[in-house]
Design a protein around this motif. Structure first.
Motif, short mmCIF file in Angstrom:
data_model
loop_
_atom_site.label_atom_id
_atom_site.label_comp_id
_atom_site.label_asym_id
_atom_site.label_seq_id
_atom_site.Cartn_x
_atom_site.Cartn_y
_atom_site.Cartn_z
N ALA A 244 21.02 -39.76 -9.17
CA ALA A 244 20.75 -38.35 -8.96
C ALA A 244 20.31 -37.73 -10.29
CB ALA A 244 22.00 -37.65 -8.45
N LEU B 129 34.17 -31.40 -4.70
CA LEU B 129 34.01 -32.65 -5.45
C LEU B 129 32.53 -32.93 -5.69
CD1 LEU B 129 36.66 -34.73 -3.49
CD2 LEU B 129 36.87 -33.98 -5.86
N LYS B 130 32.26 -33.67 -6.73
CA LYS B 130 30.88 -34.04 -7.06
C LYS B 130 30.47 -35.24 -6.20
CE LYS B 130 29.17 -31.66 -10.63
NZ LYS B 130 27.77 -31.25 -10.75
N ILE B 131 29.53 -35.02 -5.28
CA ILE B 131 29.14 -36.10 -4.38
C ILE B 131 27.62 -36.28 -4.25
CG2 ILE B 131 31.26 -35.93 -2.99
CD1 ILE B 131 29.52 -34.45 -0.86
N PRO B 132 26.84 -36.09 -5.33
CA PRO B 132 25.40 -36.36 -5.15
C PRO B 132 25.21 -37.82 -4.80
CG PRO B 132 25.92 -36.20 -7.50
CD PRO B 132 27.16 -35.80 -6.74
N ASP C 162 24.12 -34.56 -11.39
CA ASP C 162 24.98 -35.69 -11.73
C ASP C 162 25.48 -35.50 -13.18
OD1 ASP C 162 26.20 -38.10 -12.21
OD2 ASP C 162 24.35 -39.26 -12.27
N ASP C 163 26.57 -34.75 -13.34
CA ASP C 163 27.11 -34.54 -14.68
C ASP C 163 28.64 -34.40 -14.69
OD1 ASP C 163 27.43 -32.13 -13.43
OD2 ASP C 163 26.46 -30.91 -14.98
N PRO C 164 29.34 -35.16 -13.83
CA PRO C 164 30.78 -34.91 -13.72
C PRO C 164 31.58 -35.24 -14.98
CG PRO C 164 30.17 -36.89 -12.50
CD PRO C 164 28.90 -36.26 -12.97
N ARG C 165 31.08 -36.13 -15.83
CA ARG C 165 31.84 -36.44 -17.04
C ARG C 165 31.66 -35.35 -18.09
NH1 ARG C 165 30.98 -42.90 -18.25
NH2 ARG C 165 28.78 -42.41 -18.00
N GLU C 166 30.54 -34.63 -18.01
CA GLU C 166 30.24 -33.63 -19.05
C GLU C 166 30.82 -32.27 -18.74
OE1 GLU C 166 27.88 -35.64 -17.67
OE2 GLU C 166 27.73 -37.03 -19.36
N HIS C 167 30.94 -31.95 -17.44
CA HIS C 167 31.42 -30.62 -17.05
C HIS C 167 32.55 -30.75 -16.06
CE1 HIS C 167 28.10 -28.70 -19.10
NE2 HIS C 167 27.30 -29.62 -18.56
N ARG C 168 33.59 -29.96 -16.23
CA ARG C 168 34.69 -30.00 -15.27
C ARG C 168 34.32 -29.12 -14.08
NH1 ARG C 168 40.67 -28.29 -14.75
NH2 ARG C 168 41.34 -30.08 -13.52
N HIS C 169 34.29 -29.73 -12.91
CA HIS C 169 33.84 -29.05 -11.70
C HIS C 169 35.07 -28.81 -10.82
CE1 HIS C 169 31.20 -28.48 -8.11
NE2 HIS C 169 32.16 -29.12 -7.48
N VAL C 170 35.51 -27.57 -10.67
CA VAL C 170 36.71 -27.32 -9.88
C VAL C 170 36.44 -26.17 -8.91
CG1 VAL C 170 39.16 -26.78 -9.92
CG2 VAL C 170 38.16 -28.07 -11.80
N THR D 2 20.13 -35.48 -13.62
CA THR D 2 21.22 -35.06 -14.49
C THR D 2 21.03 -33.62 -14.97
OG1 THR D 2 20.02 -36.03 -16.34
CG2 THR D 2 21.70 -37.39 -15.30
#
Lengths: 245, 510
Positions: free
Chosen positions: A45, A38-41, A226-234, A47
């Motif tokens: 943070a 999960l994205k947790i910076p 900090d870019d969770p809306r722009e890139h899908r992180h799985v 971008t």
């Protein structure tokens, strides 16, 4: 080389070196292998990846977060670490022939750094002893770690200022270890103590809190963009959990 | 219990070191989830034989699945930077509420079972067996962490106690020791669709009532649509917004903004909850399951945009995790994500915070605002922890601080900041976040609010502040409850869109 003491130290340092490099390498490999699902910076943070490199740089070189936390702690911690870094660089002269130019240039700073390192360590230890909340969280190993580092610093300074050791002989010994052309180690109790303690530090590095040194680079709260809306992180283990479409 | 709860005195010098009171909060524990609540989430009903193996086993799994936990267990040097940064430590003086000590409750077990020195010399490195007593200590103190991340701001390695607390809650759930408040609520989301257990027809009634109220107040037909296919925007908001005070006033504010901007929007009865308590218990499956309801609603209703209402942890989950868990976002290359992302309008941020939406409209001059309407208020802003330290708004780091403040300045004339070190990324938790908003923990909640109350008291006495705006349903509920313990009126807390609602002028442009 002959003398049993020299042989013992040669073996000790080969072992310590292997444990330090392989052990720490193994720990770093497990950090790399373990995904961050999960994205947790901690925000705000950066971008971009460049921004993250700067954030980590400020953290590693200037202890930015610690500075925000507590000025005395920052001062003691930073003094110790910068001192240690300079002392380590100064010690390169025992492992290089001819000595690199910048290492030679650094020598006088490295000497003062030894005092800075000891002063920082003393400050950190005072804090551990006299500040109630820090005393509460301190384990015996926390105290011993400071004792170990302080003893290394003091024996080192002792050889520089009190009882000179045969540093030409020391250098010959370590270059001999590096080139597998073994040479005797000067017989000097202070030198023995200094080297045993350094070897001990190398041996415990991969199994102790000294792992904070590589750990800081792998901390997701500091190294994520900090870019969770722009890139899908799985993460690989999480990808299989998406419902089928 | 309720009779004993008292606010601690405000500190004369918040910078001075506090005395430690070991064991002060050891006995405070939330109610344990019963077997039905546990089993509804797929956890063992109670602490049965084998709990120890299950706990250690899950700990090993989590260490392999989460780099955060792995690194955080190893990296701490016990420097104490975090020790005095936790609002619960400040309010209770219990040393086990120092972030590092809270982490060490797990780190000591980690060292015993997963490291060489801990196996060989447990006393030397502070390693402990996971006994029933240790588990009880976990239950007390991991339920005294609101997962607010303030400690992680100050840690030189960014160690985030929230990650450790979440892992501990997951491990306790798998052992069979769940927390009633969070786990019961998760069951309600799965059964009914929201945390409060408000069924669809009741929700429809409530919204109809709101339409009538707003008509009476403004003379305008401001709509509160439910399950309208073809709407442009799906609004997902904490269910407290539907009827709790002061939450509902912000819901009215969102509706007025949509109305004034002419945006067709809808709520969903299937996804009538922005909150996601899966976050609090650190369980990936629960986190994803709850979040997927929103994806399903978005696909079903065919919306182009997803907007999230005023809720702190919901915005963390939406902003940081929705793209990962549900594909709500952009940049997905797999079929699961693309299916939704092709439907969503890529010209907009997905998801969008209601404050981003409102601020964009204000900047474009699309709203008519009468700032003087808020002149009876002197406003300050309480940054909610999950928004401040675990998300963003707008295009630049720190937008989560600037945008809500910019909205407040656009709708009110009198605005005052609370003291430095208590706002923005260093904000203090309200004291009720992270799944602790339950009455049996009231003592903790009142004490944990201490640093925020100290800051508020400064601007209240110094500048006459009488309204603390915030954008979190938990903050609103928590402050409503604890403000009176500190001598403040409970009506002092409210939403940013409550202020917007007061200032906005509907009807034809003047």
């Amino acid at each position: 080389m002959g003398a049993p003491m020299s042989i013992a130290f040669a073996l000790l340092f080969y072992a310590a070196f292997l444990v330090l490099v392989l052990g720490t390498g193994y720990r770093i490999a497990t950090y790399i292998r373990t995904p961050a699902p999960l994205k947790i910076p901690t925000t705000p943070a950066p971008t971009t990846r460049g921004g993250v490199a700067l954030r980590l740089g400020r953290e590693v070189l200037f202890f930015e977060s610690l500075f925000k936390a507590n000025l005395w702690l920052w001062a003691a911690g930073w003094l110790f670490h910068v001192g240690l870094a300079l002392v380590l660089l100064r010690h390169l002269r025992y492992f290089t022939e001819p000595v690199w130019g910048w290492v030679a240039w650094l020598q006088p700073f490295g000497v003062y750094a030894g005092f800075a390192m000891a002063a920082g360590l003393a400050g950190l230890w005072m804090r551990r002893i006299f500040v109630a909340r820090v005393r509460y969280i301190s384990t015996p190993s926390d105290h011993l770690m400071l004792v170990l580092l302080l003893a290394i610093a003091l024996t080192g300074l002792g050889m520089k200022y009190v009882a000179h050791t045969d540093i030409v002989g020391v250098k010959r010994f370590f270059l001999g270890l590096m080139y597998f052309d073994w040479q005797p180690l000067p017989a000097d109790p202070v030198l023995y103590a200094h080297l045993v303690l350094v070897a001990l530090l190398m041996l415990i590095f991969p199994i102790s809190k000294l792992l904070h040194a590589p750990g800081v680079f792998f901390s997701p709260s500091r190294n994520q963009v900090d870019d969770p809306r722009e890139h899908r992180h799985v993460a690989p283990w999480a990808a299989g959990l998406d419902p089928k479409v | 219990m309720a009779a004993e709860v008292k606010a601690p005195p405000l500190r004369a010098d918040p910078g001075a070191p506090q005395a430690l009171v070991p064991g002060a909060m050891a006995e405070l524990k939330p109610y344990v989830a019963n077997d039905k609540m546990q089993q509804a989430l797929g956890f063992p009903g109670e602490l049965t034989d084998g709990w120890h193996e299950r706990a250690i086993g899950r700990m090993g799994e989590l260490l392999d699945k989460y780099r955060s936990l792995k690194v955080y267990m190893d990296a701490c040097v016990h420097c104490g930077a975090c020790a005095d940064k936790c609002h619960y430590f400040i309010g209770t003086q219990d040393p086990l509420n120092m972030p590092v000590a809270r982490q060490d409750l797990m780190r000591s077990v980690y060292r015993r079972y997963f490291t060489l020195p801990g196996r060989l010399f447990p006393k030397l490195v502070g390693a402990r067996d996971l006994t029933k007593e240790v588990l009880d200590q976990w239950y007390s103190y991991y339920n005294q962490c609101s997962e607010c991340r303030r400690c992680s701001v100050f840690c030189p390695y960014g160690i985030d106690t929230a990650e450790v607390t979440m892992a501990a809650k997951e491990i306790m759930d798998v052992a069979g020791l769940g927390q009633k408040y969070t786990n019961e609520i998760l069951g309600k989301v799965h059964r009914i669709g929201n945390n409060l257990g408000l069924p669809g027809p009741a929700l429809a009634d409530t919204l109809e009532g709101l339409e009538e109220d707003v008509k009476e107040e403004t003379g305008q037909d401001v709509r509160f649509p439910l399950d309208e296919k073809g709407a442009e925007v799906l609004l997902v908001t904490p269910s407290a917004d539907f009827f709790a005070e002061p939450h509902v006033d912000s819901l009215i504010g969102y509706a007025k903004v949509f109305h004034a901007a002419g945006i067709r929007w809808t709520l969903s009865s299937h996804a009538s909850e922005a909150g996601n308590f899966g976050l609090f218990i650190g369980n990936y499956d629960q986190l994803q399951k709850v979040a997927l309801r929103i994806r399903e609603a978005a696909l079903d209703l065919g919306v182009k945009r997803i907007v999230v209402g005023e809720c702190g942890h919901a915005w963390r989950v939406a902003y940081s995790y929705w793209n990962t868990l549900t594909g709500i976002g952009a940049g997905g290359e797999d079929p699961f994500a693309r299916m939704l992302q092709q439907q969503l309008d890529s010209r907009y941020r997905q998801p969008t915070h209601i404050c981003e939406l409102t601020w964009d409209l204000i900047e474009r001059g699309a709203l008519t605002l009468d700032k003087d309407a808020n002149d009876h208020r002197v406003v300050t802003f309480h940054d909610s922890c999950n928004v401040a330290r675990a998300s963003r708004m707008g295009d630049h780091p720190g937008g989560q601080f600037e945008i809500p403040r910019a909205i407040i300045r656009a709708v009110a004339n009198k605005y005052v900041e609370m003291p430095r070190g208590t706002t923005r990324e260093q904000t203090f938790c309200c004291g009720g976040g992270g799944g602790l908003l339950t009455d049996e923990l009231l003592d903790l909640r009142v004490k944990g609010a201490l640093p925020r109350m100290e800051a508020l008291s400064q601007v209240a006495s110094g500048h006459g502040v009488n309204f603390m705006a915030t954008i979190c349903a938990i903050c609103k509920a928590q402050f409503t409850k604890v403000l009176p313990y500190y001598g403040f009126k409970m009506g002092m807390v409210g939403g940013v869109h409550q202020l917007v609602s007061t200032a906005i002028r509907l009807g034809p442009k003047q």
